[in-house]
Scaffold this active site. Structure first.
Site, mmCIF file in Angstrom:
data_model
loop_
_atom_site.group_PDB
_atom_site.id
_atom_site.type_symbol
_atom_site.label_atom_id
_atom_site.label_comp_id
_atom_site.label_asym_id
_atom_site.label_seq_id
_atom_site.Cartn_x
_atom_site.Cartn_y
_atom_site.Cartn_z
ATOM 1 C CB CYS A 2 43.892 48.061 29.118
ATOM 2 S SG CYS A 2 45.320 48.065 30.184
ATOM 3 N N GLY A 28 39.434 49.961 33.161
ATOM 4 C CA GLY A 28 40.660 50.566 33.673
ATOM 5 C C GLY A 28 40.423 51.990 34.115
ATOM 6 C CG ASN A 102 42.536 44.465 26.834
ATOM 7 O OD1 ASN A 102 41.466 43.978 26.540
ATOM 8 N ND2 ASN A 102 43.063 44.314 28.030
ATOM 9 N N GLY A 103 45.871 43.487 27.282
ATOM 10 C CA GLY A 103 46.469 42.159 27.424
ATOM 11 C C GLY A 103 47.825 42.275 28.082
ATOM 12 C CE1 TYR A 245 34.523 42.238 39.335
ATOM 13 C CE2 TYR A 245 36.453 42.401 37.945
ATOM 14 C CZ TYR A 245 35.662 42.914 38.946
ATOM 15 O OH TYR A 245 35.992 44.089 39.548
ATOM 16 C CG ASP A 348 31.275 38.798 44.806
ATOM 17 O OD1 ASP A 348 31.067 39.296 43.678
ATOM 18 O OD2 ASP A 348 32.083 39.302 45.616
ATOM 19 C CB CYS A 385 45.438 36.584 35.099
ATOM 20 S SG CYS A 385 45.238 36.881 33.335
HETATM 21 P P1 AMP Z 1 38.931 40.100 47.499
HETATM 22 O O1 AMP Z 1 38.522 40.999 48.568
HETATM 23 O O2 AMP Z 1 40.423 40.280 47.193
HETATM 24 O O3 AMP Z 1 38.575 38.663 47.726
HETATM 25 O O4 AMP Z 1 38.206 40.584 46.145
HETATM 26 C C1 AMP Z 1 37.022 39.991 45.740
HETATM 27 C C2 AMP Z 1 36.224 40.974 44.909
HETATM 28 O O5 AMP Z 1 37.018 41.497 43.863
HETATM 29 C C3 AMP Z 1 35.015 40.292 44.274
HETATM 30 O O6 AMP Z 1 33.865 41.009 44.670
HETATM 31 C C4 AMP Z 1 35.228 40.395 42.774
HETATM 32 O O7 AMP Z 1 34.064 40.858 42.119
HETATM 33 C C5 AMP Z 1 36.323 41.415 42.624
HETATM 34 N N1 AMP Z 1 37.353 41.009 41.671
HETATM 35 C C6 AMP Z 1 37.736 39.794 41.310
HETATM 36 N N2 AMP Z 1 38.750 39.844 40.430
HETATM 37 C C7 AMP Z 1 39.011 41.129 40.214
HETATM 38 C C8 AMP Z 1 39.922 41.848 39.387
HETATM 39 N N3 AMP Z 1 40.819 41.231 38.646
HETATM 40 N N4 AMP Z 1 39.871 43.180 39.416
HETATM 41 C C9 AMP Z 1 39.005 43.813 40.184
HETATM 42 N N5 AMP Z 1 38.123 43.205 40.989
HETATM 43 C C10 AMP Z 1 38.113 41.887 41.016
#
Ligand code: AMP
Length: 485
Positions: A2, A28, A102-103, A245, A348, A385
Site C-alpha cells: 500500500c 496499490g 502500509n505493511g 521491484y 525481469d 511475504c
Molecule cells: P508471474 O507471472 O506470477 O511469474 O509474475 C511475474 C511478474 O510479476 C514479474 O514480471 C514481476 O515484475 C511481477 N511481480 C513480482 N512480484 C510482484 C508483486 N508482489 N506484485 C505485483 N507484481 C509482481
C-alpha cells in the site's frame, strides 16, 4: 502493498493528498481514501479503484480541513472490498482517529480473537483495524501514548499515519520493514508531509527532509514536530524487494536510490550469468533499469523488444488466475522487426508463478527470436511475504517446488539465470549514499539518515525463508458474513 500520504497545515490539504496519492498509485490500485481534519471533526471519503476515479473534484472540495492523510490499497490482509479500504476512521472515547497503514501485522488474528472475546466488534477483515481497537482500549492518556501502547502489542510491518482532530502522527515499526519519509513544502514554514516514497513530494513541490527512522514516532501539529522513540530498538530489516521491484525507480529509500540499485542489480546479473547474445531487452516497466545495467556490463545493445500498453495496470493485481493469463497478452507486445533471427536476453525482476515469463518467452519466439535467455535480477522467490507484499501461497510460487532447470523448462527459455542472494544484497548496498549529517532544526527533526548498511539489515525472507518477525498462523476460517451489496 500500500501507499500512505499525509500533510499538515495546508489550506488545500485534500488536493495535495490527492496528488501525493497519484504518485503512489503503483503501490496499490484496489482502493483509495482520504481523511481530513479541520481541528474539530474528521471527514472521510473512500472508494474502490484508482485515485483518479475515487476522487472527482467535487469530492475533494468537500474534504475541507488543513490536515489530511490518504491511502492507496493493494490487499494483502482482508479481501478486496470497500469495508477494508483505508484510511480507517473511528470515533472513540477520546475523540476521532483515522489511520492509514502500509505493511502487514503478523499477530493480527491472535489479537483480534482476544479483542473479540472481550467484546470488540470489528467492521472489516483488515489487520489495521486491530490497531484501532487496541488504541481505543488503551488506558494511557495522550493519543501518542495510546498509539505507542497499542503498537507495542502488535508484531510485523507497519508504516503508519494517524490523523486526529489536530495532529498527524507517523510511525515506523522497529525493524523499518516498509519505507516512510518526511518532506516539507518549499517556501512554507510549517507545512510537513509524510509519504511511503519521496516521489510524491516532487509532485507537490515539497523537499525531502529525511526518513522516519525504524521504531520512531513523529508527532506533527500545525506548529511543531516532535520525535519519540516508544519502542525498544531492534535490528533493521528493510524490505529489499522494494528496491528490486516495488518502489518507483525515482525514489530514494533509506539513502539508496532505487534506480541505481536496479541498474546495479542488472550489472551483477550480467557478471553472474553472462551469455553470448545479440541484444538485451527488458520486461517493461520494472525490468528496464536492470536491463540498462545488464547491457552496460555485458557490452550488448539495449533494445525495447517488448512494448507495453500503459492503459493496463499491473497484471499481478488482477485477482484470478484466468484474468492474469489474459492480462499478459493485453499488456505486452513484441517488436517483431527487431527480434527476428536474434539471440535475445530478457531481463525481469522476478518470477512468481512463472506465468508471465512463460508467455513472454512464447511471444518472443513467435516474433522470430532465435534464442531466448531469461535473466532475473533477484534470486528464486520461494517464500511468501507476511509483511505487506501480495505474494501467493508457497505452493503457487514456482521456485518453491521447482529447480532453476525445471523452471527454465517450464517457461521454455533456452537458459535461465537468477541473481544470487549475496550479489543482490551487495549490489543494492553499493548504491547507498553517505549517511546524511544530523539536521538540527530545533523542532524535533534532527536525526541522521541511517538506513541499511550491511547485508543483515535487509529482510530477504521471500528468497531465504528467514523471517525476521515470526508469523503466527491462523485458522483461515474467519469470514466476514455481513456484506455490502
Ligand atoms: P508471474 O507471472 O506470477 O511469474 O509474475 C511475474 C511478474 O510479476 C514479474 O514480471 C514481476 O515484475 C511481477 N511481480 C513480482 N512480484 C510482484 C508483486 N508482489 N506484485 C505485483 N507484481 C509482481
Amino acid at each position: 502493498m500500500c501507499g500512505v500520504f499525509g500533510i499538515i497545515n495546508h489550506s488545500e490539504a485534500s488536493k495535495l493528498t490527492h496528488l501525493g496519492l497519484h504518485a503512489l498509485q503503483h503501490r496499490g490500485q484496489e482502493s483509495a481514501g482520504i481523511v481530513t481534519s479541520d481541528g474539530g471533526q474528521l471527514l472521510q471519503h473512500r472508494g474502490m479503484g484508482l485515485v483518479h476515479d475515487v476522487f472527482p473534484e467535487q469530492q475533494l472540495e468537500r474534504l475541507t480541513g488543513k490536515n489530511a492523510i490518504g491511502h492507496v490499497r493493494y490487499s494483502t490482509a482482508g479481501g478486496s472490498a470497500l469495508k477494508n479500504a483505508q484510511p480507517i476512521a473511528v470515533n472513540y472515547s477520546r475523540g476521532c482517529l483515522a489511520v492509514a497503514h502500509n505493511g502487514n501485522l503478523t499477530n493480527a488474528e491472535a489479537l483480534r480473537e482476544r479483542l473479540e472475546e472481550r467484546g470488540s466488534i470489528f467492521q472489516s477483515m483488515s489487520d489495521t483495524e486491530v490497531i484501532v481497537h487496541l488504541i481505543a482500549a488503551s488506558v494511557q492518556h495522550t493519543v501518542e501514548d495510546r498509539i505507542a501502547d497499542a503498537l507495542t502489542q502488535v508484531r510485523g510491518a507497519y508504516s503508519l499515519l494517524f490523523l486526529t482532530e489536530d495532529k498527524m502522527i507517523a510511525v515506523r515499526d522497529p525493524r523499518g520493514i516498509r519505507p516512510l519519509c518526511i518532506g516539507k513544502l518549499r517556501g512554507e514554514e510549517n507545512v510537513h508531509t509524510v509519504a511511503s516514497e519521496p516521489s510524491s513530494f516532487d509532485l507537490i513541490d515539497a523537499e525531502f527532509v529525511r526518513n522516519v527512522e525504524p521504531g520512531e514516532m513523529v508527532v506533527f501539529t500545525e506548529s511543531s514536530v516532535r520525535s519519540m522513540r516508544p519502542f525498544s530498538s531492534m535490528p533493521q530489516s528493510s524490505c529489499i524487494f522494494e528496491y528490486v521491484y516495488f518502489a518507483r525507480p525515482d525514489a530514494v529509500l533509506d539513502g539508496i536510490s532505487v534506480y541505481e540499485a536496479r541498474k546495479n542489480l542488472g550489472r551483477a546479473l550480467a557478471r553472474e550469468h553472462a551469455i553470448d547474445a545479440d541484444l538485451v531487452i527488458p520486461v517493461p516497466d520494472s525490468g528496464v533499469p536492470a536491463t540498462i545495467g545488464y547491457a552496460e556490463a555485458a557490452g550488448l545493445p539495449f533494445e525495447m523488444g517488448l512494448v507495453r500498453s500503459h492503459y493496463v495496470g499491473r497484471t499481478f493485481i488482477e485477482p484470478s488466475q484466468s484474468i492474469r493469463h489474459f492480462g499478459v497478452r493485453l499488456k505486452l507486445s513484441p517488436v517483431g522487426s527487431m527480434l527476428a533471427g536474434k539471440r535475445v536476453v530478457v531481463v525481469d525482476d522476478s518470477i512468481v508463478r512463472g506465468t508471465t515469463s512463460r508467455k513472454i518467452v512464447k511471444m518472443l519466439r513467435d516474433a522470430g527470436a532465435k534464442e531466448v535467455h531469461m535473466r532475473i535480477s533477484s534470486p528464486p522467490n520461494q517464500w511468501p511475504c507476511y509483511y505487506g507484499i501480495d505474494t501467493p501461497t508457497r505452493a503457487e510460487l514456482i521456485a518453491s517446488s521447482h529447480s532453476v532447470e525445471e523452471i527454465n523448462q517450464y517457461i521454455t527459455s533456452d537458459t535461465l539465470g537468477y541473481l544470487s542472494l549475496d550479489s543482490m544484497k551487495r549490489a543494492v548496498l553499493a548504491c547507498r549514499t553517505a549517511p546524511e549529517p544530523p539536521k538540527p532544526n530545533g523542532n524535533g527533526i534532527h536525526l541522521p539518515v541511517l538506513g541499511p548498511s550491511t547485508p543483515e539489515d535487509f529482510c530477504d525472507a521471500c528468497w531465504s525463508g528467514n523471517y525476521p518477525v515470526r508469523f503466527i498462523p491462523h485458522s483461515g476460517q474467519r469470514q466476514m458474513r455481513l456484506m455490502d451489496i
